[in-house]
Motif scaffolding. Structure first.
Motif, PDB file in Angstrom:
ATOM      1  N   LEU A  37       0.832  -1.207   0.000  1.00 51.19           N
ATOM      2  CA  LEU A  37       0.000   0.000   0.000  1.00 51.19           C
ATOM      3  C   LEU A  37       0.865   1.254   0.000  1.00 51.19           C
ATOM      4  N   ALA A  38       1.910   1.256   0.810  1.00 57.24           N
ATOM      5  CA  ALA A  38       2.821   2.406   0.842  1.00 57.24           C
ATOM      6  C   ALA A  38       3.501   2.605  -0.505  1.00 57.24           C
ATOM      7  N   THR A  39       3.837   1.498  -1.178  1.00 54.90           N
ATOM      8  CA  THR A  39       4.426   1.583  -2.513  1.00 54.90           C
ATOM      9  C   THR A  39       3.463   2.270  -3.476  1.00 54.90           C
ATOM     10  N   ALA A  40       2.225   1.833  -3.471  1.00 58.57           N
ATOM     11  CA  ALA A  40       1.232   2.397  -4.382  1.00 58.57           C
ATOM     12  C   ALA A  40       0.966   3.866  -4.083  1.00 58.57           C
ATOM     13  N   VAL A  41       0.861   4.219  -2.806  1.00 59.30           N
ATOM     14  CA  VAL A  41       0.595   5.613  -2.433  1.00 59.30           C
ATOM     15  C   VAL A  41       1.760   6.512  -2.848  1.00 59.30           C
ATOM     16  N   CYS A  42       2.975   6.087  -2.585  1.00 64.63           N
ATOM     17  CA  CYS A  42       4.142   6.894  -2.966  1.00 64.63           C
ATOM     18  C   CYS A  42       4.234   7.054  -4.476  1.00 64.63           C
ATOM     19  N   PHE A  43       3.922   5.988  -5.212  1.00 61.56           N
ATOM     20  CA  PHE A  43       3.960   6.070  -6.668  1.00 61.56           C
ATOM     21  C   PHE A  43       2.904   7.045  -7.193  1.00 61.56           C
ATOM     22  N   VAL A  44       1.697   6.972  -6.658  1.00 60.00           N
ATOM     23  CA  VAL A  44       0.628   7.878  -7.101  1.00 60.00           C
ATOM     24  C   VAL A  44       0.972   9.326  -6.769  1.00 60.00           C
ATOM     25  N   VAL A  45       1.500   9.584  -5.581  1.00 63.29           N
ATOM     26  CA  VAL A  45       1.893  10.944  -5.203  1.00 63.29           C
ATOM     27  C   VAL A  45       2.995  11.460  -6.126  1.00 63.29           C
ATOM     28  N   ALA A  46       3.954  10.614  -6.456  1.00 63.72           N
ATOM     29  CA  ALA A  46       5.040  11.035  -7.355  1.00 63.72           C
ATOM     30  C   ALA A  46       4.507  11.369  -8.742  1.00 63.72           C
ATOM     31  N   ILE A  47       3.571  10.585  -9.237  1.00 58.28           N
ATOM     32  CA  ILE A  47       2.987  10.860 -10.551  1.00 58.28           C
ATOM     33  C   ILE A  47       2.181  12.160 -10.526  1.00 58.28           C
ATOM     34  N   LEU A  48       1.423  12.395  -9.464  1.00 62.31           N
ATOM     35  CA  LEU A  48       0.644  13.635  -9.364  1.00 62.31           C
ATOM     36  C   LEU A  48       1.554  14.860  -9.273  1.00 62.31           C
ATOM     37  N   ILE A  49       2.664  14.744  -8.552  1.00 58.95           N
ATOM     38  CA  ILE A  49       3.619  15.854  -8.467  1.00 58.95           C
ATOM     39  C   ILE A  49       4.222  16.135  -9.833  1.00 58.95           C
ATOM     40  N   ARG A  50       4.575  15.081 -10.553  1.00 61.01           N
ATOM     41  CA  ARG A  50       5.166  15.260 -11.883  1.00 61.01           C
ATOM     42  C   ARG A  50       4.177  15.896 -12.855  1.00 61.01           C
ATOM     43  N   GLU A  51       2.911  15.479 -12.802  1.00 60.96           N
ATOM     44  CA  GLU A  51       1.899  16.077 -13.668  1.00 60.96           C
ATOM     45  C   GLU A  51       1.689  17.546 -13.334  1.00 60.96           C
ATOM     46  N   LYS A  52       1.689  17.887 -12.048  1.00 63.25           N
ATOM     47  CA  LYS A  52       1.524  19.292 -11.649  1.00 63.25           C
ATOM     48  C   LYS A  52       2.682  20.141 -12.168  1.00 63.25           C
ATOM     49  N   ARG A  53       3.920  19.624 -12.085  1.00 67.48           N
ATOM     50  CA  ARG A  53       5.075  20.355 -12.587  1.00 67.48           C
ATOM     51  C   ARG A  53       5.014  20.541 -14.108  1.00 67.48           C
ATOM     52  N   GLU A  54       4.485  19.561 -14.810  1.00 67.93           N
ATOM     53  CA  GLU A  54       4.370  19.684 -16.271  1.00 67.93           C
ATOM     54  C   GLU A  54       3.328  20.712 -16.662  1.00 67.93           C
ATOM     55  N   GLN A  55       2.253  20.851 -15.886  1.00 67.33           N
ATOM     56  CA  GLN A  55       1.215  21.820 -16.189  1.00 67.33           C
ATOM     57  C   GLN A  55       1.669  23.248 -15.852  1.00 67.33           C
ATOM     58  N   ASN A  56       2.427  23.414 -14.772  1.00 68.09           N
ATOM     59  CA  ASN A  56       2.925  24.718 -14.354  1.00 68.09           C
ATOM     60  C   ASN A  56       4.441  24.685 -14.292  1.00 68.09           C
ATOM     61  N   PRO A  57       5.128  24.903 -15.416  1.00 66.98           N
ATOM     62  CA  PRO A  57       6.594  24.783 -15.408  1.00 66.98           C
ATOM     63  C   PRO A  57       7.300  25.888 -14.629  1.00 66.98           C
ATOM     64  N   GLN A  58       6.628  26.992 -14.293  1.00 69.16           N
ATOM     65  CA  GLN A  58       7.273  28.070 -13.551  1.00 69.16           C
ATOM     66  C   GLN A  58       7.498  27.695 -12.089  1.00 69.16           C
ATOM     67  N   GLN A  59       6.679  26.811 -11.538  1.00 69.29           N
ATOM     68  CA  GLN A  59       6.750  26.496 -10.114  1.00 69.29           C
ATOM     69  C   GLN A  59       7.759  25.437  -9.830  1.00 69.29           C
TER      70      GLN A  59
END
Length: 59
Positions: A37-59
């Motif tokens: 479960l911790a593996t899955a949660v960490c993976f999902v959080v990492a993917i969401l962070i990466r998607e947020k950075r791609e949408q807002n490259p200034q941040q």
């Protein structure tokens, strides 16, 4: 965060391989489930962070 997910998955994989080859695993069923479960949660959080950075490259 992906490194943390990979580390959790390595622990899970080591437990599975230990059970398959040596007949003993160092995690019981509940702790194995929590590691996965911790593996899955960490993976999902990492993917969401990466998607947020791609949408807002200034941040």
């Amino acid at each position: 965060m992906l490194i943390v997910a990979a580390a959790f998955f390595a622990v899970f994989l080591a437990n599975v391989l230990s059970g398959a080859f040596f007949g003993t695993s160092f995690l019981n069923d509940i702790s194995e489930m929590l590691v996965l479960l911790a593996t899955a949660v960490c993976f999902v959080v990492a993917i969401l962070i990466r998607e947020k950075r791609e949408q807002n490259p200034q941040q």
